[in-house]
Design an enzyme around this catalytic site. Sequence first.
Site, short mmCIF file in Angstrom:
data_model
loop_
_atom_site.label_atom_id
_atom_site.label_comp_id
_atom_site.label_asym_id
_atom_site.label_seq_id
_atom_site.Cartn_x
_atom_site.Cartn_y
_atom_site.Cartn_z
N SER A 239 0.78 -1.24 0.00
CA SER A 239 0.00 0.00 0.00
C SER A 239 0.81 1.29 0.00
CB SER A 239 -0.96 0.02 1.20
OG SER A 239 -0.25 0.01 2.42
N LYS A 284 -5.95 4.73 8.21
CA LYS A 284 -4.89 5.60 7.69
C LYS A 284 -5.31 7.07 7.68
CE LYS A 284 -2.48 2.02 5.16
NZ LYS A 284 -1.76 1.64 3.93
#
Length: 346
Positions: A239, A284
């Site tokens: 990611s 996140k």
Amino acid sequence: MKQKGTNKKLKISLFILMGILLVLFFIPTPYYLNQPGSIESLAEKVTVEDGDKTEAGSLNLTTVYSIKASNPYILLYGLLAPHTEIKEEEEVKGDLSDQEYNSLLLHMMDTSKQNAIIASLHAAGEKVEYQYNGVFVAGVLETSKAKSVIHVGDIIHKVDGNEFTQATDLIAYLKGKKAGDKVEIEYTHNNKDKKATVEMIVLNKQTGQVGIGISTENNMSIDPSVNVKINSDNIGGPSAGLMFSLEIYNQLEDDDLTKGYKVAGTGTMDAEGNVGQIGGIKHKIVAAHKADVDIFFYPEDNYKDDTNEKEIKEEVAKEGYDDIEIVPVSTLQDAIDYLEKLPEKE
């Protein structure tokens, strides 16, 4: 005498209770806790040959803190802690062992770094050569006839004498087979060349699709015209690809993309510069908000099953994050264009 007997019973009860609490400490649970992780400056992790690390702002990767609930106390903590998602172990790593799961995450990180180098160098007009070197085994189904033969981390090179360097080509070849057919696989296991004959199985009863019963990833090597080193420490998974790419590009270019802004983001990156979906995106954006990030890049929802854009917008609305600019992107160039058009931060 009665008081003395009562005290003795109380001591025994406390002793038993302490014993139970101690035993609970060693009872594992089948759960993982996911929480907002860290925001880490990429200028400290990425070094481009003859590149310029001078930035008025910063480019940052975001992480998800994942911990195995190895006893009921950790699970209880997860139930009470804010911004904590509890997932079953099978949902996190399937039927992979801890070693296989870590091997997969490290491979995905290595591929992410390679793709980031390719995409960013191409965006900056630099040359980079790369080639695919066999097919990485990312998982083996419980029903697969190869279950005890092929393992996560193995590299498949040939099937029936035909060489395969990319996963898509291997899958296309196997589609021409039928259940019960046997194929000879040549592969590498723990740096040793091996051969095995494996029977094909039905993967999907509705479509009739057959296969070996494995999930695959490409395995590549690259030869860039500019040397790039990326220190990913203990971070796994794919990611960080988008943010790696932006940092590499920024060090290659004369102008500073950050313009004084604290920029973070997430998203996978392929060799063509396309940004892909990731997991744990709501954690996140929470981490980014806590770290006072100005701009947050994330994968745009372009396909029917994509959910990142929907998830992040819901989280931002729920938490009331009005002080962070969330920007969906489909490609590396989308993110570059956005930053290049920004005014300098006052």
